[in-house]
Design an enzyme around this catalytic site. Structure first.
Site, PDB file in Angstrom:
ATOM      1  N   ARG A  77       0.835  -1.210   0.000  1.00  0.00           N
ATOM      2  CA  ARG A  77       0.000   0.000   0.000  1.00  0.00           C
ATOM      3  C   ARG A  77       0.866   1.254   0.000  1.00  0.00           C
ATOM      4  O   ARG A  77       0.519   2.260  -0.609  1.00  0.00           O
ATOM      5  CB  ARG A  77      -0.958   0.010   1.198  1.00  0.00           C
ATOM      6  CG  ARG A  77      -2.044  -1.024   1.090  1.00  0.00           C
ATOM      7  CD  ARG A  77      -2.931  -0.765  -0.142  1.00  0.00           C
ATOM      8  NE  ARG A  77      -3.905  -1.801  -0.303  1.00  0.00           N
ATOM      9  CZ  ARG A  77      -3.982  -2.608  -1.366  1.00  0.00           C
ATOM     10  NH1 ARG A  77      -3.143  -2.489  -2.361  1.00  0.00           N
ATOM     11  NH2 ARG A  77      -4.907  -3.536  -1.437  1.00  0.00           N
ATOM     12  N   GLU A 128       1.912   1.596  -3.441  1.00  0.00           N
ATOM     13  CA  GLU A 128       0.771   2.122  -4.192  1.00  0.00           C
ATOM     14  C   GLU A 128       0.618   3.634  -3.969  1.00  0.00           C
ATOM     15  O   GLU A 128       0.356   4.387  -4.918  1.00  0.00           O
ATOM     16  CB  GLU A 128      -0.507   1.407  -3.756  1.00  0.00           C
ATOM     17  CG  GLU A 128      -1.752   1.861  -4.478  1.00  0.00           C
ATOM     18  CD  GLU A 128      -2.992   1.120  -3.985  1.00  0.00           C
ATOM     19  OE1 GLU A 128      -3.866   0.868  -4.823  1.00  0.00           O
ATOM     20  OE2 GLU A 128      -3.080   0.813  -2.775  1.00  0.00           O
ATOM     21  N   SER A 162      15.320  14.762   2.177  1.00  0.00           N
ATOM     22  CA  SER A 162      16.322  13.840   2.696  1.00  0.00           C
ATOM     23  C   SER A 162      15.689  12.665   3.429  1.00  0.00           C
ATOM     24  O   SER A 162      14.717  12.819   4.162  1.00  0.00           O
ATOM     25  CB  SER A 162      17.251  14.574   3.658  1.00  0.00           C
ATOM     26  OG  SER A 162      18.173  13.678   4.237  1.00  0.00           O
TER      27      SER A 162
END
Length: 147
Positions: free
Chosen positions: A88, A91, A114
Site C-alpha cells: 500500500r 501504491e 532527505s
C-alpha cells in the site's frame, strides 16, 4: 553469522518475550520508529545502544557487534513488495508520487527530501468510523546546486 541472523534472533526473542518496539525504544532513548528500523537491520547502533539491545534480546557480544555495522539499506526482497501493508505504501507512491514531487518543487524549488536528515512518527488516531494510521514524515529539503 551475519546481520540477517541477528535480525532474525531479535524478532524471535521479541515474540518469545512479548516485547513491544516502544519498550525497546524507551530503553535505548530514541524514537520507536528509528529503533525498530535498527532492530530490523536498516540502521546502525552505536556500542552503548547495541549493549542495551543485546541485553533485551539476549544477544552475544559478537551479535552486538553486528548491530554496529552500517547495513545495506532498502533491502526488501522484491522490487514490488508483496506484503499488503508495504504494498500500500508502494501504491501511495505510485498514485501520489508525482503529486508529492510537484508540490515539494512548487514550495521549495528543485531538490529532494532527505531520508538521512529525517524523522518519522506513527501514531494511532481514534476515529468513530475506525481508527486511522497517522504517519508524519519529516525530511530536510536538499536543493540541487548549480555548478
Amino acid at each position: 553469522m551475519n546481520r540477517n541472523h541477528v535480525t532474525e534472533k531479535i524478532i524471535t526473542q521479541k515474540v518469545l518475550k512479548g516485547i513491544k518496539w516502544c519498550e525497546v525504544a524507551q530503553k535505548v532513548g530514541l524514537s520507536k520508529e528509528w529503533v525498530t528500523s535498527g532492530c530490523l537491520g536498516q540502521m546502525a547502533f552505536n556500542e552503548e545502544q547495541s549493549k542495551i539491545i543485546g541485553e533485551l534480546f539476549e544477544l552475544t557480544q559478537e551479535e552486538q557487534k553486528w548491530l554496529q555495522v552500517v547495513p545495506y539499506k532498502g533491502s526488501l526482497p522484491t522490487a514490488v513488495p508483496t506484503d499488503p501493508l508495504i504494498y500500500r505504501w508502494y501504491e501511495i507512491v505510485n498514485v501520489y508520487g508525482t503529486t508529492i514531487k510537484e508540490l515539494i518543487h512548487e514550495e521549495f524549488g528543485d531538490g529532494i527530501m532527505s531520508a538521512i536528515d529525517f524523522s518519522m512518527d506513527i501514531v494511532r488516531e481514534p476515529d468513530p468510523k475506525g481508527d486511522r494510521v497517522n504517519v508524519v514524515l519529516s525530511g530536510k529539503f536538499l536543493p540541487y546546486k548549480s555548478y
